[in-house]
Design an enzyme around this catalytic site. Structure first.
Site, PDB file in Angstrom:
ATOM      1  N   ASP A  61       0.863  -1.190   0.000  1.00  0.00           N
ATOM      2  CA  ASP A  61       0.000   0.000   0.000  1.00  0.00           C
ATOM      3  C   ASP A  61       0.888   1.225   0.000  1.00  0.00           C
ATOM      4  O   ASP A  61       2.120   1.132   0.033  1.00  0.00           O
ATOM      5  CB  ASP A  61      -0.946  -0.007   1.221  1.00  0.00           C
ATOM      6  CG  ASP A  61      -2.287   0.676   0.902  1.00  0.00           C
ATOM      7  OD1 ASP A  61      -2.275   1.832   0.437  1.00  0.00           O
ATOM      8  OD2 ASP A  61      -3.338   0.044   1.131  1.00  0.00           O
TER       9      ASP A  61
ATOM     10  N   GLY B 185       4.686   1.513  -1.309  1.00  0.00           N
ATOM     11  CA  GLY B 185       5.016   1.901  -2.677  1.00  0.00           C
ATOM     12  C   GLY B 185       3.820   2.514  -3.378  1.00  0.00           C
ATOM     13  O   GLY B 185       2.799   2.815  -2.753  1.00  0.00           O
ATOM     14  N   ASP B 186       3.991   2.662  -4.679  1.00  0.00           N
ATOM     15  CA  ASP B 186       2.966   3.284  -5.518  1.00  0.00           C
ATOM     16  C   ASP B 186       2.685   2.327  -6.676  1.00  0.00           C
ATOM     17  O   ASP B 186       3.583   2.019  -7.459  1.00  0.00           O
ATOM     18  CB  ASP B 186       3.511   4.621  -6.041  1.00  0.00           C
ATOM     19  CG  ASP B 186       2.533   5.331  -6.961  1.00  0.00           C
ATOM     20  OD1 ASP B 186       1.473   4.752  -7.296  1.00  0.00           O
ATOM     21  OD2 ASP B 186       2.839   6.466  -7.353  1.00  0.00           O
ATOM     22  N   PHE B 187       1.443   1.856  -6.760  1.00  0.00           N
ATOM     23  CA  PHE B 187       1.166   0.850  -7.792  1.00  0.00           C
ATOM     24  C   PHE B 187       1.093   1.438  -9.210  1.00  0.00           C
ATOM     25  O   PHE B 187       0.832   0.718 -10.163  1.00  0.00           O
ATOM     26  CB  PHE B 187      -0.020  -0.041  -7.464  1.00  0.00           C
ATOM     27  CG  PHE B 187      -1.333   0.601  -7.097  1.00  0.00           C
ATOM     28  CD1 PHE B 187      -1.825   1.712  -7.746  1.00  0.00           C
ATOM     29  CD2 PHE B 187      -2.114   0.026  -6.090  1.00  0.00           C
ATOM     30  CE1 PHE B 187      -3.051   2.266  -7.415  1.00  0.00           C
ATOM     31  CE2 PHE B 187      -3.352   0.566  -5.740  1.00  0.00           C
ATOM     32  CZ  PHE B 187      -3.815   1.691  -6.415  1.00  0.00           C
TER      33      PHE B 187
ATOM     34  N   HIS C  15     -11.841  -0.844  -9.080  1.00  0.00           N
ATOM     35  CA  HIS C  15     -13.091  -0.091  -9.319  1.00  0.00           C
ATOM     36  C   HIS C  15     -12.992   1.364  -8.842  1.00  0.00           C
ATOM     37  O   HIS C  15     -13.881   2.158  -9.099  1.00  0.00           O
ATOM     38  CB  HIS C  15     -14.302  -0.813  -8.711  1.00  0.00           C
ATOM     39  CG  HIS C  15     -14.427  -0.702  -7.229  1.00  0.00           C
ATOM     40  ND1 HIS C  15     -15.624  -0.901  -6.559  1.00  0.00           N
ATOM     41  CD2 HIS C  15     -13.513  -0.406  -6.266  1.00  0.00           C
ATOM     42  CE1 HIS C  15     -15.450  -0.735  -5.266  1.00  0.00           C
ATOM     43  NE2 HIS C  15     -14.184  -0.447  -5.059  1.00  0.00           N
TER      44      HIS C  15
END
Ligand SMILES: C[S@@+](CC[C@H](N)C(=O)[O-])C[C@H]1O[C@@H](n2cnc3c(N)ncnc32)[C@H](O)[C@@H]1O
Length: 140
Positions: free
Chosen positions: A10, A31-33, A50
């Protein structure tokens, strides 16, 4: 799977705020997805896609595909709409997601097309006892 090891991924602000008991088989990863994700045999995204429009959803899937070896599993758990005759409750949720996050609920076909474009193949849908459905895919 006995002995499986998990990574909870996350954003840094979320991971830093977690009061999570240490467990030898669970790691936290901030982290950053939209950027990078750790490599894994299986990726579980629950109530994530979504929240995002198609362009950003494609970017999340592309980040995962970059870290996933061919054959890796992707499970998307959310209110996946059937291709025909979605329930009024599901359609209401679709409008709510649009209003709240610019996201959307997607049909099986729409998710499957996004999987294809990112280098995954849809493998099937698993029903649950609730409104959630689990869309499975495999990295190709
Ligand atoms: C609706 S929550 C779902 C959380 C959990 N999977 C669940 O079902 O309760 C979406 C999650 O995506 C995380 N998230 C949002 N943007 C992110 C990003 N750029 N990189 C990593 N995680 C992100 C949020 O912090 C949040 O935890």
């Amino acid at each position: 799977m006995p002995g499986a090891e998990g990574v909870l991924f996350d954003r840094p602000s979320v991971v830093e705020a977690l009061a999570f008991p240490d467990h030898p088989r669970l790691a936290l990863h901030a982290g950053d997805f939209f950027d990078t994700m750790p490599a894994a045999d299986a990726y579980v995204l629950m109530h994530v896609l979504h929240n995002w429009d198609d362009e950003r959803t494609a970017r999340i899937l592309a980040t995962i595909r970059k870290s996933a070896a061919p054959g890796a599993t992707l499970l998307v758990i959310e209110n996946v709409l059937p291709d025909e005759r979605p329930t009024p409750a599901a359609l209401t949720m679709d409008v709510i997601m649009l209003a709240l996050t610019r996201g959307r609920e997607r049909t099986e076909g729409e998710l499957s097309a996004l999987f294809d474009a990112a280098g995954f193949r849809f493998t099937g849908m698993t029903e649950t006892s609730g409104t959630m459905r689990i869309a499975g895919a495999r990295a190709v």
